[in-house]
Design an enzyme around this catalytic site. Structure first.
Site, mmCIF file in Angstrom:
data_model
loop_
_atom_site.group_PDB
_atom_site.id
_atom_site.type_symbol
_atom_site.label_atom_id
_atom_site.label_comp_id
_atom_site.label_asym_id
_atom_site.label_seq_id
_atom_site.Cartn_x
_atom_site.Cartn_y
_atom_site.Cartn_z
ATOM 1 N N ASP A 1 -6.855 0.068 -2.463
ATOM 2 C CA ASP A 1 -7.601 -1.764 -2.362
ATOM 3 C C ASP A 1 -7.945 -2.172 -3.400
ATOM 4 O O ASP A 1 -8.964 -1.369 -3.204
ATOM 5 C CB ASP A 1 -8.480 -0.902 -0.835
ATOM 6 C CG ASP A 1 -9.298 -2.531 -0.374
ATOM 7 O OD1 ASP A 1 -9.845 -3.324 -0.418
ATOM 8 O OD2 ASP A 1 -8.941 -2.113 1.572
ATOM 9 N N ILE A 2 -8.125 -3.500 -3.596
ATOM 10 C CA ILE A 2 -9.114 -4.449 -5.102
ATOM 11 C C ILE A 2 -10.657 -4.354 -4.424
ATOM 12 O O ILE A 2 -10.855 -4.215 -4.880
ATOM 13 C CB ILE A 2 -8.342 -5.025 -5.126
ATOM 14 C CG1 ILE A 2 -8.327 -5.988 -6.127
ATOM 15 C CG2 ILE A 2 -8.735 -6.304 -3.795
ATOM 16 C CD1 ILE A 2 -7.881 -7.158 -7.058
ATOM 17 N N GLN B 1 -9.995 -8.110 11.280
ATOM 18 C CA GLN B 1 -8.720 -8.501 10.081
ATOM 19 C C GLN B 1 -8.848 -8.625 9.119
ATOM 20 O O GLN B 1 -9.380 -10.653 9.170
ATOM 21 C CB GLN B 1 -7.302 -8.388 10.596
ATOM 22 C CG GLN B 1 -6.252 -8.576 9.749
ATOM 23 C CD GLN B 1 -5.120 -8.324 11.029
ATOM 24 O OE1 GLN B 1 -4.848 -9.126 11.985
ATOM 25 N NE2 GLN B 1 -3.498 -8.310 9.980
ATOM 26 N N HIS C 1 -1.661 -3.755 7.721
ATOM 27 C CA HIS C 1 -1.357 -2.660 6.612
ATOM 28 C C HIS C 1 -3.019 -1.724 7.663
ATOM 29 O O HIS C 1 -3.633 -1.756 8.067
ATOM 30 C CB HIS C 1 -2.607 -3.135 5.417
ATOM 31 C CG HIS C 1 -3.800 -4.026 5.897
ATOM 32 N ND1 HIS C 1 -3.425 -5.331 6.513
ATOM 33 C CD2 HIS C 1 -4.946 -3.983 5.207
ATOM 34 C CE1 HIS C 1 -4.686 -5.826 6.494
ATOM 35 N NE2 HIS C 1 -5.618 -4.790 6.027
ATOM 36 N N HIS D 1 -6.281 1.292 6.535
ATOM 37 C CA HIS D 1 -6.586 1.582 5.305
ATOM 38 C C HIS D 1 -6.396 3.334 4.916
ATOM 39 O O HIS D 1 -6.888 3.721 6.217
ATOM 40 C CB HIS D 1 -8.235 1.287 5.689
ATOM 41 C CG HIS D 1 -8.515 -0.213 5.326
ATOM 42 N ND1 HIS D 1 -8.924 -0.846 4.570
ATOM 43 C CD2 HIS D 1 -7.869 -0.963 6.239
ATOM 44 C CE1 HIS D 1 -8.992 -2.546 4.390
ATOM 45 N NE2 HIS D 1 -8.533 -2.311 5.839
#
Ligand code: ZN
Length: 137
Positions: free
Chosen positions: A30-31, A93, A99, A101
């Site tokens: 995750d960025i 979201q 996606h 996490h």
């Protein structure tokens, strides 16, 4: 989908740190990580959320989350992990491409999952259960 960052990553039009890939999914860091190793597991096909994604693919994503979690456990030596999925704006979201996490956790880290239990809701359980049974898919 054209403006979807995850589709761009999957199509190699945007960079990422890919930690896993198979025919159906990718897993990337995750960025905006909540912890070291925070990873997103993303289907290669564009599905919006849990309501949209096929059941078999959701199952596969869960299996990949387990593999990613075990790998992070071995790599980082962490003993805890949260799997979090938000479907819809009210569920926070942020990217509307499904996606999951995978968030490694450590004792006393800064990440908080907290809510105040709503004890008033218990009074609705009988009625709610009847409604759910009627609509069960
Ligand atoms: Zn997409």
């Amino acid at each position: 989908m054209e403006d979807c960052i995850f589709c761009k990553i999957i199509n190699n039009e945007a960079s990422s740190w890919k930690v896993y890939e198979d025919d159906l999914v990718i897993a990337i860091f995750d960025i905006y990580p909540a912890s070291v190793g925070h990873t997103l597991v993303i289907p290669k096909e564009h599905y919006i959320d849990i309501y949209d994604i096929p059941e078999d693919l959701a199952g596969h994503i869960t299996k990949v989350c387990k593999r990613v979690a075990l790998n992070l456990k071995k790599t980082l030596g962490v003993e805890a992990v949260n799997l979090i999925q938000g479907s819809g704006k009210s569920a926070q979201q942020d990217v509307f491409h499904f996606h999951m996490h995978v968030i490694p956790r450590e004792e006393n880290d800064d990440f908080k999952l907290y809510y105040q239990p709503r004890h008033d809701i218990k009074q609705m359980f009988d009625e709610l259960l009847e409604k759910i049974k009627k609509e069960r898919v």
